[in-house]
Enzyme design. Sequence first.
Site, PDB file in Angstrom:
ATOM      1  N   THR A 190       1.011  -1.172   0.441  1.00 16.63           N
ATOM      2  CA  THR A 190      -0.138   0.102  -0.048  1.00 16.63           C
ATOM      3  C   THR A 190       0.865   1.556   0.037  1.00 16.63           C
ATOM      4  O   THR A 190       2.049   0.483   0.212  1.00 16.63           O
ATOM      5  CB  THR A 190      -1.049   0.286   1.224  1.00 16.63           C
ATOM      6  OG1 THR A 190      -0.033   0.481   2.513  1.00 16.63           O
ATOM      7  CG2 THR A 190      -1.428  -0.928   1.285  1.00 16.63           C
TER       8      THR A 190
ATOM      9  N   LEU B 129       2.872  -1.004   5.524  1.00 13.75           N
ATOM     10  CA  LEU B 129       1.821   0.107   5.181  1.00 13.75           C
ATOM     11  C   LEU B 129       2.961   1.156   6.194  1.00 13.75           C
ATOM     12  O   LEU B 129       3.727   1.026   6.258  1.00 13.75           O
ATOM     13  CB  LEU B 129       1.461  -0.001   7.262  1.00 13.75           C
ATOM     14  CG  LEU B 129       0.504   1.337   7.184  1.00 13.75           C
ATOM     15  CD1 LEU B 129      -0.842   1.980   7.012  1.00 13.75           C
ATOM     16  CD2 LEU B 129      -0.522   0.650   8.535  1.00 13.75           C
TER      17      LEU B 129
ATOM     18  N   VAL C 192       6.942  -2.314   7.466  1.00 14.30           N
ATOM     19  CA  VAL C 192       6.323  -0.550   7.312  1.00 14.30           C
ATOM     20  C   VAL C 192       7.024  -0.725   6.573  1.00 14.30           C
ATOM     21  O   VAL C 192       8.596  -0.809   6.163  1.00 14.30           O
ATOM     22  CB  VAL C 192       7.044  -0.775   8.838  1.00 14.30           C
ATOM     23  CG1 VAL C 192       6.777   1.135   8.996  1.00 14.30           C
ATOM     24  CG2 VAL C 192       6.137  -0.577  10.194  1.00 14.30           C
ATOM     25  N   LYS C 193       6.616   0.401   5.928  1.00 10.46           N
ATOM     26  CA  LYS C 193       7.353   0.658   4.809  1.00 10.46           C
ATOM     27  C   LYS C 193       8.288   2.495   5.275  1.00 10.46           C
ATOM     28  O   LYS C 193       7.585   3.233   5.647  1.00 10.46           O
ATOM     29  CB  LYS C 193       6.338   1.291   3.792  1.00 10.46           C
ATOM     30  CG  LYS C 193       5.650   0.212   3.488  1.00 10.46           C
ATOM     31  CD  LYS C 193       4.717   0.705   1.412  1.00 10.46           C
ATOM     32  CE  LYS C 193       5.956   0.563   0.047  1.00 10.46           C
ATOM     33  NZ  LYS C 193       4.991   1.150  -0.976  1.00 10.46           N
ATOM     34  N   ILE C 194       9.374   2.525   5.173  1.00  5.32           N
ATOM     35  CA  ILE C 194       9.803   3.818   5.187  1.00  5.32           C
ATOM     36  C   ILE C 194      10.804   4.139   3.597  1.00  5.32           C
ATOM     37  O   ILE C 194      11.409   3.536   3.095  1.00  5.32           O
ATOM     38  CB  ILE C 194      11.262   3.130   6.003  1.00  5.32           C
ATOM     39  CG1 ILE C 194      10.480   2.772   7.374  1.00  5.32           C
ATOM     40  CG2 ILE C 194      12.234   4.164   6.719  1.00  5.32           C
ATOM     41  CD1 ILE C 194      11.399   2.386   8.383  1.00  5.32           C
TER      42      ILE C 194
END
Length: 383
Positions: A60, A124, A155-157
């Site tokens: 996403t 996310l 977790v997207k960074i």
Amino acid sequence: MNTPVSPRIPQPDSLTPPQSVSDLEQAGTSVWLDDLSRDRIESGNLADVIENKGVVGVTTNPAIFAKAMSQGTAYDAQINELSEKKVPAGSAVFAMAIDDVRAACDVFAPIFEATEGKDGRVSLEVDPRLASDREATVAQAKDLAGAVERDNLMVKIPASEECLPAITDVLGAGISVNVTLIFSVARYRQVMQAFVDGIKLAESNGHDISKIHSVASFFVSRVDSEIDKRLDTIGSDAANQLKGKAGIANARMAYAAFQDILVNNPEWKTLEDKGGRIQRPLWASTSVKNPDYPDTMYVTELAGPNTVNTMPEDTLDATIDHGEVHGDALAPNVDSAQQIFHDLDEIGIDLGDVWEVLEDEGVQKFVDSWDELLQTISLQLNK
């Protein structure tokens, strides 16, 4: 705050991937869907694409949630509840996104278990406005992981220069990470080193490094869009011959860097022997922007071992319909990829400027989508 959903959960032994997706799997590429919405989850569509289209993960981003939350009625009840509690727009967006991601994690849980955490992943993203703030990025990544509370979350960074240390910090806290918005091989090398440093930190912090997974999202089609525009300005026959070639070539050179920094690196091998899971390249932005190009080229031409391809459903459907996969398309084509970039340099393409423009625009596009979403939700909260 949990929105009650009862999604259908497919079991791995019920999956019937189409031939082209099976061919991708045989080549070593996992197929993830670049889309998520509450409608997908509650209607059973997410289960359908898992069972019938071979999808084994979801990514996403702010633009995806902006589209999902601004259309239809799936979020109305939760928005009304949040409105009554006077929850601000930013917190409301994350509350709804977290519920969706948690439900999607549950749908993918059997695949996660069957693949020992390699697939069955849901990503996310942290607030894109934090792309220049290491401490705030780390704090929010930990908050999101704690709120979703599912082992198959990533977790997207963003891979901005300021966030490279945040990648290490978050991995070091035992959280799986999807590093996003990578455009250049040079930046990708930095990302891989941040990953190695993060796994080392996690080990020293006492985490089980076999439970930590990561992907590095390398964007493809946007490279062609930017470089093709510059080739059009040059306008020569030599320039026209190079159109539509940079994106795939860039990804293939990134794959060569992956082999160098991780696969064949004794430093990584030491961590792998202790249970460390390799960070896989993930090909993102794989829908073709130029209709003159084959609509599956960013899928079939990037198949190869230890990779992920995340794609919108239209691209997935095109791949299922007429995509032809012929094994590893990455490692055997590195020399020709290097030649393309030599030719681009010779013809006058300023590649350093290309990467800077793409990274700045990439972050800004997500910020713009985020701001638009906040405005939309704020209006709905204050009806």
